[in-house]
Design a protein around this motif. Structure first.
Motif, PDB file in Angstrom:
ATOM      1  N   SER A 433      87.015   3.403  20.293  1.00 14.32           N
ATOM      2  CA  SER A 433      85.873   3.502  19.379  1.00 14.32           C
ATOM      3  C   SER A 433      86.120   4.612  18.362  1.00 14.32           C
ATOM      4  O   SER A 433      86.878   5.552  18.607  1.00 14.32           O
ATOM      5  N   GLY A 435      87.638   4.901  15.510  1.00 17.16           N
ATOM      6  CA  GLY A 435      88.766   4.933  14.595  1.00 17.16           C
ATOM      7  C   GLY A 435      88.664   3.850  13.538  1.00 17.16           C
ATOM      8  O   GLY A 435      87.620   3.216  13.353  1.00 17.16           O
ATOM      9  N   ASN A 436      89.740   3.643  12.840  1.00 16.56           N
ATOM     10  CA  ASN A 436      89.798   2.591  11.831  1.00 16.56           C
ATOM     11  C   ASN A 436      90.235   1.283  12.467  1.00 16.56           C
ATOM     12  O   ASN A 436      91.267   1.213  13.149  1.00 16.56           O
ATOM     13  N   ILE A 437      89.441   0.244  12.261  1.00 10.31           N
ATOM     14  CA  ILE A 437      89.746  -1.069  12.814  1.00 10.31           C
ATOM     15  C   ILE A 437      90.793  -1.747  11.930  1.00 10.31           C
ATOM     16  O   ILE A 437      90.602  -1.913  10.726  1.00 10.31           O
ATOM     17  N   LEU A 438      91.896  -2.134  12.528  1.00  9.61           N
ATOM     18  CA  LEU A 438      92.979  -2.796  11.806  1.00  9.61           C
ATOM     19  C   LEU A 438      92.935  -4.314  11.981  1.00  9.61           C
ATOM     20  O   LEU A 438      93.421  -5.052  11.128  1.00  9.61           O
ATOM     21  N   THR A 440      90.219  -7.325  14.205  1.00 12.56           N
ATOM     22  CA  THR A 440      89.232  -7.639  15.233  1.00 12.56           C
ATOM     23  C   THR A 440      88.804  -9.091  15.127  1.00 12.56           C
ATOM     24  O   THR A 440      88.789  -9.660  14.029  1.00 12.56           O
ATOM     25  N   ASN A 466      99.766  -5.251  12.849  1.00 11.01           N
ATOM     26  CA  ASN A 466      98.969  -4.255  12.137  1.00 11.01           C
ATOM     27  C   ASN A 466      99.381  -2.823  12.440  1.00 11.01           C
ATOM     28  O   ASN A 466      98.702  -1.889  12.031  1.00 11.01           O
ATOM     29  N   ALA A 468      99.209  -1.103  15.123  1.00  7.55           N
ATOM     30  CA  ALA A 468      98.060  -0.464  15.758  1.00  7.55           C
ATOM     31  C   ALA A 468      98.493   0.361  16.962  1.00  7.55           C
ATOM     32  O   ALA A 468      99.254  -0.098  17.809  1.00  7.55           O
ATOM     33  N   MET A 483      93.141  -0.804  16.736  1.00 10.96           N
ATOM     34  CA  MET A 483      92.675   0.366  15.999  1.00 10.96           C
ATOM     35  C   MET A 483      93.811   1.350  15.802  1.00 10.96           C
ATOM     36  O   MET A 483      94.831   1.313  16.505  1.00 10.96           O
ATOM     37  N   ASP A 484      93.608   2.269  14.862  1.00 11.80           N
ATOM     38  CA  ASP A 484      94.634   3.261  14.589  1.00 11.80           C
ATOM     39  C   ASP A 484      94.559   4.409  15.593  1.00 11.80           C
ATOM     40  O   ASP A 484      93.755   4.405  16.528  1.00 11.80           O
ATOM     41  N   THR A 486      93.376   7.339  15.440  1.00 16.82           N
ATOM     42  CA  THR A 486      92.220   8.230  15.426  1.00 16.82           C
ATOM     43  C   THR A 486      91.116   7.771  16.378  1.00 16.82           C
ATOM     44  O   THR A 486      90.127   8.482  16.556  1.00 16.82           O
ATOM     45  N   ALA A 487      91.263   6.592  16.978  1.00 18.70           N
ATOM     46  CA  ALA A 487      90.232   6.074  17.881  1.00 18.70           C
ATOM     47  C   ALA A 487      90.160   6.912  19.151  1.00 18.70           C
ATOM     48  O   ALA A 487      91.147   7.512  19.588  1.00 18.70           O
TER      49      ALA A 487
END
Length: 597
Positions: A433, A435-438, A440, A466, A468, A483-484, A486-487
Motif C-alpha cells: 500500500s 506506493g505508486n501502482i504500476l 493493477t 513494469n 515492479a 507497485m514500486d 516506495t510501497a
C-alpha cells in the motif's frame, strides 16, 4: 485470460499458519539480441528472400571456445541455384552476439553435393552432438524438395566447414528436431516434420522418428511414422491440419508413468487457429499410447486465437507452428513448453506452463506489449515461426532461447534471455500500500476486478513488464497489483499475499548456493566426473522436496525425491557437458549449472 481456481492452493492458504516467508522462483525476461544482416554481429551479405532463421538450433561448442554455437538455416539462399538453400554456423559471444559465421552451401564451406533449384537445403536444421567421434559437434540438415529430397548428417570441422557428410535420400523434412537419445544407443535421435503429408488426407501431416547407425545412416526398419494411419495415433486429425509443424518438443516423462511425452503442432487445425498434440510414446515401439489436444478453449489454453485470411494467404493464428522444451520455468516440477501463434497479429510467442497431466496450467505471452522483453516487431513479423532452446549461453545461470521472425524475406533471429527471479512472500496475509501502482486489475473501492483474472505466473510477468519491486496477489480471485519500491506492507483482510520481487541475473554458483540464512544447499563437486552430491541443512522433508536435472536441450534426464540431508546423483553414464539442476526444498526453488567432465 480466464481464471480457474486452484482449489488445493486456496485450501492451503485458508488453513495454513504462516511462520516463515516462502520463496518461489519464476523465470523472467532479461533482454534480447536481434541477429539479422548487419545486426548483432552478423554480416553475411544476405539477400532479400533468403529466409534466414526459418529453422535453427543450438549446435554445441563447435570451435572449442567454451561457448554454445548455433546452426541457422537460410532455405532460399541462391548459391549455385535459385532457392537451393544454405545453412550458417554462428560462432557466438557470451552476450548473445555473433563472433563470426561460416556459411555452408553449394559454393561455400566445403559442401560438395549438388542441390537442385528449389531444393530448400536448410529448411530443417538440428544440432545432434558428436556423431563421428572426433569431439566436434555435428549437425543435421534437410533439403525437402525433389528430386534431391534428403536429410544430410554433416560432420563438421572445428572452423564450421564440412569435414564430410552422409546423405540420407528420400526423406521429407520441412523441419528437424533433436529429441535426445530415446533409444539409448549413444546418438541423439531426430524427428522429421512433414506437415504436407497426404497419407490419410490432403495436407493432414505426419512426423517420422529417425534413428541413425554409427555410420550416420538412417535405420529404415526402426523409423516410426506417426500419422492418422500408423504409429498408434488414431483419430483426431483432419485434412489440412498440417500435423508435424516445423519443430516438435521432447518433454520427457512429465506425468511419471514411464512413457515419454512428445509435443507436436498441427498449426492449421481448427480452421487455422492451430493446435498442439501431447503424445505419450511407448518406450519400446515409440508408438502413441495416449494423446491430448491443446487449442483455444481445450485442456486449459484459454487465449483467443484469430481466424480468417492473413495477408500472406494463410488462415488463422497458426498455434503450434514451432515448439521447444524450455525446462521448468515456474518451479512446479513439470517442464514447460515454448510455442507461438506466428500469424496472430505480429506473431505471438507463448510460454505454456504445463500440469503433470499434460494440460495447460496457465500461459504468458511474448509479443510487442507482453513478456517484458521490450520487443519492437513489425506488423507482419511472423515472430515465433521457429523456436529453439539454446541453454546457458552466458554461463551465468540464465537461459537463452531463439525465436525466428522477420517481416521481409531476409530473416531475423531474436535471441531472448530468461533469468531466475525470486518472489519472496511476506509472512501472513498482507498487501502493498501507499506506493505508486504500476499495474493493477483490481478496484479496492468496488472490491472487483477491472480486467482479466490472472494466475500467479501471469501476475509475476506483469511485475517483470513494469519493473515492479512489489507484488500483491490473491489466489481466490486472481487480483494482481504491482507497485514500486516506495510501497509499504499492511495487513490484508481479504487473504491477499504480498511478494517482493528480488530479480537477479548473476552467477548461480558452480559450487554452492545459499537458499536463505537458515537453509543452505550445497552442490559439489562441480565440475564432476561421476558423483554429484547435494547437501542441505533442512532436517524435515516432505514428498514435495525434489531435484531434477535437465540436458542442454531441455530434456529431463533425472528426477528424484529429496528425503535426507545428503542426496547423491550418479552422472557417470551421461555425456560430458553442461546440465541444469533444479531443486525444490521447503517450498523454495533454486537452479544450479552443473558441468560434467
Amino acid at each position: 485470460m480466464r481464471y480457474y481456481k486452484l482449489t488445493t492452493i486456496i485450501t492451503l492458504l485458508l488453513t495454513a499458519t504462516f511462520t516463515n516467508a516462502q520463496v518461489t522462483t519464476q523465470w523472467g525476461p532479461d533482454g534480447f539480441v536481434k541477429i539479422e544482416e548487419g545486426s548483432g554481429g552478423f554480416f553475411a551479405n544476405l539477400d532479400a528472400g533468403d529466409r534466414f532463421s526459418r529453422d535453427h538450433d543450438q549446435a554445441g561448442d563447435i570451435n572449442g571456445d567454451g561457448i554454445i554455437d548455433l546452426v541457422v538455416g537460410a532455405r532460399s539462399d541462391d548459391d549455385g541455384a535459385t532457392d537451393a538453400g544454405a545453412v550458417y554456423i554462428l560462432f557466438m559471444n557470451n552476450n548473445g552476439t555473433v563472433k563470426s559465421n561460416q556459411k555452408i552451401s553449394m559454393l561455400e564451406g566445403g559442401f560438395t553435393d549438388t542441390l537442385n533449384t528449389g531444393n530448400f537445403f536448410g529448411y530443417g536444421v538440428a544440432g545432434i552432438g558428436d556423431y563421428d567421434g572426433d569431439n566436434i559437434p555435428d549437425i543435421a540438415v534437410s533439403a525437402p524438395v525433389p528430386p534431391n529430397r534428403a536429410i544430410y548428417i554433416i560432420h563438421l570441422n572445428a572452423n564450421g566447414t564440412v569435414k564430410d557428410f552422409v546423405k540420407n535420400s528420400n526423406v521429407t523434412a520441412q523441419g528437424l528436431s533433436a529429441i535426445g537419445d530415446i533409444n539409448n544407443d549413444g546418438r541423439i535421435d531426430l524427428v522429421a516434420c512433414d506437415p504436407g503429408s497426404d497419407l490419410g488426407g490432403t495436407n493432414i501431416g505426419a512426423i517420422r522418428i529417425l534413428f541413425f547407425n554409427s555410420n550416420s545412416q538412417i535405420m529404415p526398419m526402426q523409423t516410426v511414422l506417426i500419422n492418422p494411419l500408423s504409429g498408434g495415433f488414431g483419430t483426431g486429425l483432419f485434412p489440412e491440419d498440417q500435423f508435424g509443424g516445423r519443430e516438435v518438443a521432447m518433454l520427457g516423462d512429465i506425468d511419471n508413468d514411464g512413457t515419454k511425452e512428445l509435443a507436436v503442432g498441427a498449426f492449421m487445425s481448427d480452421g487455422g487457429k492451430g493446435a498442439i498434440w501431447i503424445l505419450s510414446l511407448d518406450n519400446t515401439t515409440f508408438n502413441v499410447v495416449s494423446k491430448l489436444k491443446i487449442t483455444e478453449g481445450l485442456n486449459g489454453f484459454t487465449d483467443t486465437l484469430t481466424i480468417g485470411v492473413n495477408p500472406n494467404g494463410t488462415a488463422g493464428a497458426n498455434l503450434g507452428h514451432a515448439l521447444c522444451n524450455v525446462g521448468d520455468l515456474n518451479g512446479d516440477g513439470v517442464p514447460d513448453l515454448l510455442t507461438g501463434a506466428n500469424q496472430q497479429n505480429e506473431g505471438w510467442g507463448y510460454i505454456l506452463y504445463l500440469n503433470a497431466d499434460k494440460t495447460v496450467k496457465t500461459f504468458t505471452r511474448i509479443n510487442n506489449t507482453d513478456g517484458g522483453f521490450g520487443l519492437i516487431l513489425d506488423p507482419q513479423e511472423r515472430f515465433s515461426r521457429s523456436i529453439s532452446f539454446v541453454g546457458d549461453l552466458r554461463a551465468d545461470g540464465t537461459i537463452a532461447v531463439n525465436y525466428g521472425g522477420g517481416a521481409g524475406g531476409t530473416g531475423t533471429l531474436y535471441l531472448l534471455f530468461l533469468k531466475p527471479c525470486e518472489f519472496i512472500q511476506q509472512t501472513g496475509f498482507n498487501r502493498w500500500s501507499g506506493g505508486n501502482i504500476l499495474f493493477t486489475n483490481w478496484d479496492h473501492i468496488t472490491q472487483s476486478l477491472t480486467g482479466d483474472s490472472l494466475t500467479f505466473e501471469q501476475c509475476t510477468f506483469k511485475a517483470f513488464e513494469n519493473n515492479a519491486a512489489n507484488m500483491t496477489y490473491n489466489f481466490n480471485d486472481g487480483r494482481c497489483i504491482c507497485m514500486d519500491s516506495t510501497a509499504t506492507l499492511v495487513a490484508s483482510t481479504e487473504m491477499s499475499l504480498a511478494y517482493s520481487n528480488q530479480c537477479f541475473s548473476g552467477l548461480l554458483s558452480t559450487n554452492q548456493y545459499e537458499l536463505n540464512s537458515t537453509n543452505q544447499t550445497i552442490v559439489y563437486p562441480n565440475p564432476t566426473q561421476s558423483a554429484l552430491i547435494l547437501k542441505t541443512d533442512l532436517v524435515s522433508f516432505s514428498e514435495r522436496d525434489r531435484l531434477q536435472i535437465f540436458s542442454i536441450i531441455g530434456e529431463q534426464i533425472y528426477s528424484s525425491s529429496i528425503n535426507s540431508q545428503q542426496t547423491t546423483v550418479d552422472l557417470s553414464k551421461y555425456p560430458q557437458g553442461s546440465y541444469i539442476l533444479t531443486t525444490s526444498i521447503n517450498g523454495i526453488q533454486k537452479t544450479f549449472k552443473i558441468l560434467k567432465e
